[in-house]
Structure formats: C-alpha cells, structure tokens
Write a protein that holds these residues in place. Structure first.
Motif, PDB file in Angstrom:
ATOM      1  N   ILE A 193     -25.440  50.767  60.777  1.00  0.00           N
ATOM      2  CA  ILE A 193     -25.439  51.737  61.876  1.00  0.00           C
ATOM      3  C   ILE A 193     -26.865  51.885  62.398  1.00  0.00           C
ATOM      4  N   ILE A 194     -27.040  51.604  63.688  1.00  0.00           N
ATOM      5  CA  ILE A 194     -28.332  51.769  64.343  1.00  0.00           C
ATOM      6  C   ILE A 194     -28.177  52.852  65.413  1.00  0.00           C
ATOM      7  N   ASP A 195     -29.053  53.849  65.398  1.00  0.00           N
ATOM      8  CA  ASP A 195     -28.916  54.930  66.381  1.00  0.00           C
ATOM      9  C   ASP A 195     -29.602  54.576  67.694  1.00  0.00           C
ATOM     10  N   LYS A 196     -29.590  55.502  68.649  1.00  0.00           N
ATOM     11  CA  LYS A 196     -30.113  55.243  69.991  1.00  0.00           C
ATOM     12  C   LYS A 196     -31.621  55.000  70.009  1.00  0.00           C
ATOM     13  N   ASP A 197     -32.307  55.456  68.968  1.00  0.00           N
ATOM     14  CA  ASP A 197     -33.754  55.270  68.879  1.00  0.00           C
ATOM     15  C   ASP A 197     -34.129  54.079  67.999  1.00  0.00           C
ATOM     16  N   ARG A 198     -33.155  53.241  67.744  1.00  0.00           N
ATOM     17  CA  ARG A 198     -33.338  52.023  66.922  1.00  0.00           C
ATOM     18  C   ARG A 198     -33.735  52.357  65.480  1.00  0.00           C
ATOM     19  N   ASN A 199     -33.147  53.412  64.955  1.00  0.00           N
ATOM     20  CA  ASN A 199     -33.328  53.732  63.542  1.00  0.00           C
ATOM     21  C   ASN A 199     -32.089  53.296  62.769  1.00  0.00           C
ATOM     22  N   LEU A 200     -32.317  52.649  61.629  1.00  0.00           N
ATOM     23  CA  LEU A 200     -31.212  52.304  60.739  1.00  0.00           C
ATOM     24  C   LEU A 200     -30.801  53.556  59.977  1.00  0.00           C
ATOM     25  N   ARG A 201     -29.521  53.899  60.054  1.00  0.00           N
ATOM     26  CA  ARG A 201     -29.026  55.110  59.406  1.00  0.00           C
ATOM     27  C   ARG A 201     -28.127  54.746  58.223  1.00  0.00           C
ATOM     28  N   GLY A 202     -28.109  55.610  57.225  1.00  0.00           N
ATOM     29  CA  GLY A 202     -27.283  55.382  56.044  1.00  0.00           C
ATOM     30  C   GLY A 202     -27.356  56.581  55.121  1.00  0.00           C
ATOM     31  N   ARG A 203     -27.151  56.349  53.867  1.00  0.00           N
ATOM     32  CA  ARG A 203     -27.151  57.443  52.881  1.00  0.00           C
ATOM     33  C   ARG A 203     -28.320  57.261  51.917  1.00  0.00           C
ATOM     34  N   LYS A 204     -29.072  58.340  51.769  1.00  0.00           N
ATOM     35  CA  LYS A 204     -30.236  58.295  50.883  1.00  0.00           C
ATOM     36  C   LYS A 204     -30.504  59.702  50.383  1.00  0.00           C
ATOM     37  N   GLY A 205     -30.224  59.937  49.120  1.00  0.00           N
ATOM     38  CA  GLY A 205     -30.416  61.269  48.545  1.00  0.00           C
ATOM     39  C   GLY A 205     -29.198  61.674  47.738  1.00  0.00           C
ATOM     40  N   ASN A 206     -29.158  62.926  47.347  1.00  0.00           N
ATOM     41  CA  ASN A 206     -28.046  63.422  46.536  1.00  0.00           C
ATOM     42  C   ASN A 206     -26.800  63.594  47.390  1.00  0.00           C
ATOM     43  N   ASN A 207     -25.669  63.150  46.845  1.00  0.00           N
ATOM     44  CA  ASN A 207     -24.400  63.308  47.553  1.00  0.00           C
ATOM     45  C   ASN A 207     -23.773  64.668  47.245  1.00  0.00           C
ATOM     46  N   ILE A 264     -25.535  53.635  70.292  1.00  0.00           N
ATOM     47  CA  ILE A 264     -25.161  53.724  68.879  1.00  0.00           C
ATOM     48  C   ILE A 264     -24.468  52.410  68.560  1.00  0.00           C
ATOM     49  N   THR A 265     -25.096  51.631  67.694  1.00  0.00           N
ATOM     50  CA  THR A 265     -24.677  50.240  67.485  1.00  0.00           C
ATOM     51  C   THR A 265     -24.188  50.013  66.061  1.00  0.00           C
ATOM     52  N   VAL A 266     -23.056  49.365  65.951  1.00  0.00           N
ATOM     53  CA  VAL A 266     -22.642  48.779  64.673  1.00  0.00           C
ATOM     54  C   VAL A 266     -23.096  47.326  64.723  1.00  0.00           C
ATOM     55  N   LEU A 267     -23.996  46.981  63.813  1.00  0.00           N
ATOM     56  CA  LEU A 267     -24.668  45.683  63.832  1.00  0.00           C
ATOM     57  C   LEU A 267     -24.239  44.852  62.634  1.00  0.00           C
ATOM     58  N   GLY A 268     -23.934  43.568  62.895  1.00  0.00           N
ATOM     59  CA  GLY A 268     -23.516  42.708  61.800  1.00  0.00           C
ATOM     60  C   GLY A 268     -24.098  41.308  61.887  1.00  0.00           C
ATOM     61  N   PHE A 269     -24.026  40.615  60.758  1.00  0.00           N
ATOM     62  CA  PHE A 269     -24.523  39.236  60.640  1.00  0.00           C
ATOM     63  C   PHE A 269     -23.447  38.408  59.934  1.00  0.00           C
ATOM     64  N   PRO A 270     -22.380  38.016  60.653  1.00  0.00           N
ATOM     65  CA  PRO A 270     -21.284  37.312  59.988  1.00  0.00           C
ATOM     66  C   PRO A 270     -21.579  35.868  59.629  1.00  0.00           C
ATOM     67  N   ASP A 302     -14.040  54.105  72.936  1.00  0.00           N
ATOM     68  CA  ASP A 302     -14.079  54.877  74.180  1.00  0.00           C
ATOM     69  C   ASP A 302     -15.356  55.696  74.354  1.00  0.00           C
ATOM     70  N   PHE A 303     -16.208  55.748  73.341  1.00  0.00           N
ATOM     71  CA  PHE A 303     -17.482  56.443  73.499  1.00  0.00           C
ATOM     72  C   PHE A 303     -18.420  55.583  74.336  1.00  0.00           C
ATOM     73  N   GLU A 304     -18.936  56.158  75.400  1.00  0.00           N
ATOM     74  CA  GLU A 304     -19.717  55.403  76.378  1.00  0.00           C
ATOM     75  C   GLU A 304     -20.927  54.703  75.763  1.00  0.00           C
ATOM     76  N   ASP A 305     -21.574  55.339  74.792  1.00  0.00           N
ATOM     77  CA  ASP A 305     -22.819  54.806  74.232  1.00  0.00           C
ATOM     78  C   ASP A 305     -22.612  54.014  72.950  1.00  0.00           C
ATOM     79  N   PHE A 306     -21.372  53.650  72.651  1.00  0.00           N
ATOM     80  CA  PHE A 306     -21.061  52.922  71.411  1.00  0.00           C
ATOM     81  C   PHE A 306     -20.888  51.436  71.712  1.00  0.00           C
ATOM     82  N   GLN A 307     -21.427  50.591  70.814  1.00  0.00           N
ATOM     83  CA  GLN A 307     -21.230  49.147  70.943  1.00  0.00           C
ATOM     84  C   GLN A 307     -21.218  48.504  69.561  1.00  0.00           C
ATOM     85  N   LEU A 308     -20.646  47.313  69.496  1.00  0.00           N
ATOM     86  CA  LEU A 308     -20.682  46.514  68.278  1.00  0.00           C
ATOM     87  C   LEU A 308     -21.327  45.179  68.624  1.00  0.00           C
TER      88      LEU A 308
END
Length: 219
Positions: free
Chosen positions: A156-170, A58-64, A88-94
């Motif tokens: 936010i990129i998940d473990k399957d390399r999908n970009l995640r976000g918000r799309k639809g009614n809140n 689970i990746t937080v990805l940036g382009f500074p 501290d989450f084992e599968d988390f990275q930035l």
C-alpha cells in the motif's frame, strides 16, 4: 414519571452520540508509515498507455514477475478481495511492475479478469530489470524479489508516496510488523489488507472533511 424519563433520554442520547463520535475522530488510529517518500514509478511502457504515477494516488503496488500468468490465481485473489471493493474510489489504482517481455502474459491476465471486473484502474508497467530492482529497493523492504523479479506480496502506497503497513503493538499488545500482503492468501487479503486500505482511505476522507469545514468557516 415515564414522561420525564423519555424527555431525559431524548435530550441525553444525542449528546452521548456526539461525544462518542467526536472521541472516535480524535482517537482515529492511522496506519503506520514503513518507508517515507519512496521513488515514483519509472517511466516505461504500460499496458493502458496512462503513464501511471504514485503521486496523488492510493496505490496497491505489486511485482508479479515474469511468471505472472502461471500465478494468475494470485491476481484473481487480489481482484476479488481488494481491487473490486475499492475500484470506484477516484484516487485508487492498482499497478503491477514487470520486466519487458511480459506484455503478452499481462494482457492475458487482463483478458481473463475483464469479464468479471472493470480493469480500467489495473495497470501493468514494463521496465528493464535494473530499473525494477532500483525502484523496489526504494521501498526499503525486508523482503526481496526472486530471480524472476517477483514477489507474492503487494504493498500500500499513499498519496505522498509513503509505504504503509503495520509496525508496533497490535490489538492484543503483541508486536507486529507487516510491510506487504500475500496475494497467495485470500484470507490475508480479505482480513488484514482490506482493513488497512480502509484505514488509509478514511484518513484522506477525514482530512478532506476538516479542510472543507475550515474553508467554510473562513468564507
């Protein structure tokens, strides 16, 4: 009469609690996929010599961009509001993607943040400008990189390399689209992004629990 009432409550309450939590699991709302199957990180030089990959993380990805040290306040916001909470989450990275020539500035940012945070899962990857642009394009974003190959947003990129976000009614029924989260805004990181990272982490926790439960039944 009071005795029977207490006995009834003791019997009914656990059942109600079970139904409540069971319903919550079934109605768990996952964070939408904005772009499916983005490219993995190109192989380049990285600050920690880890050869980071998006696969299984689970990746937080940036382009500074090339001016990252000038905008180091954005890195501070991200560190305090997101990175330190999930370190501290084992599968988390930035992972931050930068053009070659930014190595010294990136190291200075790491040096500035190291006294207040463990930076072992915060990596900078250095690529050629055309490699950065090609990789960025694979995210399928509406937003664009600026002339310094920078964006104020992180993703936010998940473990399957999908970009995640918000799309639809809140929650209030209004349409919402969010593909990234502004590092300039501590409030946006603290509210929107923190909630969304929690949801993605919870998805994998839930999937792992179901897998372990199924596995134990088969055994």
């Amino acid at each position: 009469m009071k005795k029977y009432l207490i006995l009834t409550l003791l019997f009914v309450m656990p059942i109600c609690a079970y139904l409540f939590f069971a319903t919550g699991v079934n109605q768990f709302k996952r964070l939408p996929i904005i772009t499916e199957g983005v490219n993995d990180l190109p192989k380049g030089k990285d600050l920690l010599n880890k050869n980071p990959t998006l696969n299984g993380k689970i990746t937080v990805l940036g382009f500074p961009g090339a001016h990252l040290y000038r905008d180091r306040g954005d890195a501070f916001n991200l560190n305090q509001k997101i990175y330190k909470r999930y370190l501290d989450f084992e599968d988390f990275q930035l992972v931050m993607v930068l053009p070659y020539g930014s190595e010294e500035a990136a190291q200075k940012v790491v040096d500035d943040l190291s006294p207040i945070s463990d930076m072992s899962n915060w990596n900078y990857v250095f690529l050629k400008p055309e490699e950065i642009q090609e990789f960025y394009n694979s995210l399928g974003l509406v937003g664009k990189l600026d002339a310094d190959l920078a964006s104020a947003n992180v993703y936010i990129i998940d473990k399957d390399r999908n970009l995640r976000g918000r799309k639809g009614n809140n929650k209030v029924g209004a349409y919402e689209y969010k593909e990234g989260y502004s590092t300039i805004s501590a409030a946006e990181l603290n509210n929107d992004m923190m909630d969304d990272v929690k949801v993605v982490l919870a998805e994998y926790r839930l999937a792992l629990k179901k897998y372990k439960k199924l596995n134990s039944k088969e055994q």
